[in-house]
Write a protein that holds these residues in place. Structure first.
Motif, mmCIF file in Angstrom:
data_model
loop_
_atom_site.group_PDB
_atom_site.id
_atom_site.type_symbol
_atom_site.label_atom_id
_atom_site.label_comp_id
_atom_site.label_asym_id
_atom_site.label_seq_id
_atom_site.Cartn_x
_atom_site.Cartn_y
_atom_site.Cartn_z
ATOM 1 N N SER A 10 0.840 -1.197 0.000
ATOM 2 C CA SER A 10 0.000 0.000 0.000
ATOM 3 C C SER A 10 0.876 1.249 0.000
ATOM 4 O O SER A 10 0.625 2.198 -0.733
ATOM 5 C CB SER A 10 -0.911 -0.004 1.227
ATOM 6 O OG SER A 10 -1.849 -1.049 1.150
ATOM 7 N N ASP A 11 1.911 1.237 0.832
ATOM 8 C CA ASP A 11 2.899 2.320 0.856
ATOM 9 C C ASP A 11 3.966 1.984 -0.181
ATOM 10 O O ASP A 11 4.787 1.093 0.009
ATOM 11 C CB ASP A 11 3.517 2.432 2.245
ATOM 12 C CG ASP A 11 4.589 3.513 2.323
ATOM 13 O OD1 ASP A 11 4.839 4.200 1.303
ATOM 14 O OD2 ASP A 11 5.194 3.661 3.403
ATOM 15 N N LYS A 12 3.943 2.711 -1.275
ATOM 16 C CA LYS A 12 4.817 2.376 -2.402
ATOM 17 C C LYS A 12 6.160 3.095 -2.357
ATOM 18 O O LYS A 12 6.913 3.085 -3.337
ATOM 19 C CB LYS A 12 4.084 2.644 -3.720
ATOM 20 C CG LYS A 12 2.890 1.702 -3.892
ATOM 21 C CD LYS A 12 2.108 1.950 -5.153
ATOM 22 C CE LYS A 12 1.013 0.902 -5.301
ATOM 23 N NZ LYS A 12 0.116 0.792 -4.144
ATOM 24 N N THR A 13 6.483 3.666 -1.197
ATOM 25 C CA THR A 13 7.772 4.335 -1.047
ATOM 26 C C THR A 13 8.915 3.369 -1.369
ATOM 27 O O THR A 13 9.049 2.316 -0.749
ATOM 28 C CB THR A 13 7.941 4.853 0.397
ATOM 29 O OG1 THR A 13 6.864 5.721 0.730
ATOM 30 C CG2 THR A 13 9.263 5.578 0.557
ATOM 31 N N THR A 35 0.330 -2.296 -7.126
ATOM 32 C CA THR A 35 1.788 -2.435 -7.118
ATOM 33 C C THR A 35 2.280 -2.907 -8.473
ATOM 34 O O THR A 35 3.277 -2.393 -9.014
ATOM 35 C CB THR A 35 2.232 -3.419 -6.019
ATOM 36 O OG1 THR A 35 1.690 -3.002 -4.775
ATOM 37 C CG2 THR A 35 3.747 -3.472 -5.924
ATOM 38 N N ASN A 101 3.310 -4.368 2.670
ATOM 39 C CA ASN A 101 2.735 -3.628 3.799
ATOM 40 C C ASN A 101 1.236 -3.531 3.579
ATOM 41 O O ASN A 101 0.738 -3.666 2.469
ATOM 42 C CB ASN A 101 3.418 -2.281 4.039
ATOM 43 C CG ASN A 101 3.555 -1.446 2.790
ATOM 44 O OD1 ASN A 101 2.560 -1.094 2.165
ATOM 45 N ND2 ASN A 101 4.794 -1.109 2.417
ATOM 46 N N PRO A 104 -4.200 0.536 4.340
ATOM 47 C CA PRO A 104 -4.022 1.670 5.287
ATOM 48 C C PRO A 104 -5.200 1.822 6.247
ATOM 49 O O PRO A 104 -5.955 2.794 6.195
ATOM 50 C CB PRO A 104 -3.896 2.863 4.344
ATOM 51 C CG PRO A 104 -4.712 2.476 3.152
ATOM 52 C CD PRO A 104 -4.514 0.993 2.984
ATOM 53 N N GLN A 107 -4.844 5.100 8.486
ATOM 54 C CA GLN A 107 -5.141 6.322 7.742
ATOM 55 C C GLN A 107 -6.631 6.444 7.443
ATOM 56 O O GLN A 107 -7.188 7.543 7.420
ATOM 57 C CB GLN A 107 -4.339 6.351 6.436
ATOM 58 C CG GLN A 107 -2.844 6.497 6.638
ATOM 59 C CD GLN A 107 -2.141 5.165 6.855
ATOM 60 O OE1 GLN A 107 -2.763 4.185 7.250
ATOM 61 N NE2 GLN A 107 -0.838 5.127 6.581
ATOM 62 N N ASP A 146 8.716 -2.843 6.176
ATOM 63 C CA ASP A 146 9.140 -1.454 6.359
ATOM 64 C C ASP A 146 10.053 -1.064 5.190
ATOM 65 O O ASP A 146 11.121 -1.664 4.998
ATOM 66 C CB ASP A 146 9.899 -1.334 7.682
ATOM 67 C CG ASP A 146 10.345 0.085 7.986
ATOM 68 O OD1 ASP A 146 10.220 0.966 7.103
ATOM 69 O OD2 ASP A 146 10.825 0.322 9.108
#
Length: 516
Positions: A10-13, A35, A101, A104, A107, A146
């Protein structure tokens, strides 16, 4: 055999760079949904999970990775010949890296207009299943939740062609920490949606770290500050620090105590609260915030030095000039005028905290927790003050209108004085506070000593009943004219008789406020 990784985040950083590095190391990358699109849009070769499972995504994407072709590849123990034979027979390729991950959920629930349906839809199912499986099989699988760990995994693959056992074990531990927090958030949210306030048989909550601290209450104790997850705009965790060095453990504890007292007065009248060692040392109400602060200061000019001041109005220039005259650890207010900031920022070490909603009351669902060795004490916050229908005057003399006003004032203060606690007040300000004594008469004697000449004509609040008549007798000698206390002692009649003989008005509230 070609190595295989599954990436679904979900967090594509950093995920595109991570995938590119894996592909450069000879990995086949499996992915799903958003993704997969992000990776293909970046020009990377990606195998869709549906191509591996032979089964399309369905139920609006609710079912994608829950398939033996994926989970057998994650859970197979490479050192177990039977496992490897079964994989070969079933045509399953082992999966070496799992980077996932979760949906969210946090959030989502923090959105002011979130619905229960939205929250439920953001509970991840396949993600936790895969990362828990990978963490269970940490001897063979590197699992990453992470994004900050991507680079470490790549570096180890480049250096030695694998990820070290130590790193895999550390990454597995982060998974269970991650899923425990995730499930605790869901549980806390759903419990609140059901309106449950009773204490559950199994108590779980989760917090996120705000900061590490130099030390705790004392320099030899390690410490950190954690924030409860949720919309708590009226708590210290939501404050914005405008100036000064980092908050300490004791700063946070004391500032929280200052906010608790201030909330009793709401925002109707300008109010100032001084706190030292988590006990109020001066409280004042005035026509302006300057007047309120001066009353709080004059309540006990000695104790407020090195303390914390909380104000329910923006700090103006006049008030700032007075605040700047003494050493204070923290000033917390809804805001600071520009010229007030200019004055206060000249003091290097003072911490200035802005909290617009600081006067907003706490609610009973904001639990009060106290860690004890081997356990945890949990209770609702003490958000009640008194029930007006339970107040009764037990003496022959009724309080005057002014005394009644001051009794309500002092009751708000003594509620937050550590037990045994006594507070004295007149003219909308405290004149003496006796906190945390092992007997009530000593607490009163301390409050009288602090108050000096100001005690005559004041009123007294006691957080719990009088076990003997000695407090009433001491009050008479000091010139105290009215008393508010819970009542409930088997010797109440002794105190009532002493008050009648002294001409003191006394109220019973029927509600005590122990604070240990």
């Amino acid at each position: 055999m070609k190595k295989r990784a599954i990436l679904s985040v979900s967090d594509k950083t950093g995920i595109v760079d991570f995938a590119r590095e894996l592909i450069g190391l000879g990995f086949e990358v499996l992915s799903t949904g958003g993704t997969a699109k992000a990776l293909t849009d970046a020009g990377l070769a990606v195998t869709n999970v549906s191509d591996v499972t032979g089964f399309p995504e369905c139920l609006d994407g609710r079912v994608k990775t829950l398939h033996p072709m994926i989970h057998a590849g994650i859970l197979a123990m490479r050192s177990n010949p039977e496992h490897m034979e079964q994989l070969e027979k079933l045509g399953v390729t082992p999966i070496d890296v799992v980077a996932i991950n979760l949906y969210p959920f946090k959030q989502t629930i923090l959105k002011p207009d979130v619905t229960l349906e939205d929250a439920i839809e953001n509970i991840d199912i396949g993600g936790p299943t895969m990362i828990r499986a990978a963490a269970k099989n940490w001897q063979d699988v590197s699992v990453i939740v992470d994004p900050s760990d991507y680079q470490k995994v790549i570096e180890e693959y480049k250096q030695s062609g694998t990820v070290s056992k130590e790193t895999r074990f550390r990454l597995a531990g982060k998974v269970f920490e991650h899923t425990a927090q995730y499930d605790a958030m869901i549980n806390t949210y759903l419990r609140a949606q059901r309106g449950e306030t009773q204490m559950p048989d199994a108590f779980t909550m989760t917090f996120e770290k705000v900061q590490d601290m130099r030390y705790g209450e004392n320099p030899h104790q390690a410490a950190a500050f954690y924030r409860e997850i949720g919309n708590r705009s009226n708590t210290l965790a939501a404050a914005q620090q405008l100036h000064g060095k980092e908050l300490s453990y004791n700063n946070i504890n004391d500032a929280n105590g200052a906010l608790d007292v201030l909330k009793e007065f709401g925002s109707e009248q300008p109010t100032a609260v001084g706190v030292k060692h988590a006990n109020p040392c001066g409280v004042g109400v005035g026509e302006t915030i300057y007047e309120a602060y001066m009353k709080a200061y004059e309540s006990d000019p000695v104790s407020i030095f090195g303390g914390i001041v909380a104000l329910n109005r923006p700090v103006d220039k006049q008030t700032a000039e007075e605040l700047a005259k003494i050493f204070l650890e923290i000033i917390i207010a809804p805001d600071f005028d520009a010229d007030a900031l200019e004055i206060l920022e000249k003091k290097k070490n003072i911490r200035l905290l802005k909290l617009p909603d600081l006067a907003k009351p706490n609610t009973p669902d904001m639990l009060d927790m106290k860690k004890v060795a081997g356990g945890l004490l949990v209770q609702q916050l003490d958000t009640e003050l008194l029930h007006e229908e339970d107040i009764r005057c037990v003496t022959k003399r009724q309080p005057t209108e002014e005394e009644m006003k001051q009794l309500m004032f002092v009751w708000k203060v003594v509620k937050h004085v550590k037990s045994n606690g006594i507070a004295l007040a007149k003219d909308n300000m405290t004149v003496g506070i006796g906190p945390g004594q092992t007997n009530r008469i000593t607490a009163l004697e301390l409050a009288i000593k602090y108050g000096g000449d100001k005690v005559k004509g004041s009123v007294m609040g006691s957080d719990a009943f009088f076990p003997f008549s000695d407090c009433v007798e001491a009050a008479q000698k000091a010139g105290i004219t009215a008393i508010i206390q819970p009542g409930g002692s088997i010797r109440d009649e002794d105190s009532i008789k002493a008050a009648d003989e002294a001409g003191i008005a006394m109220l019973f509230t029927g509600m005590r406020h122990f604070k240990h």
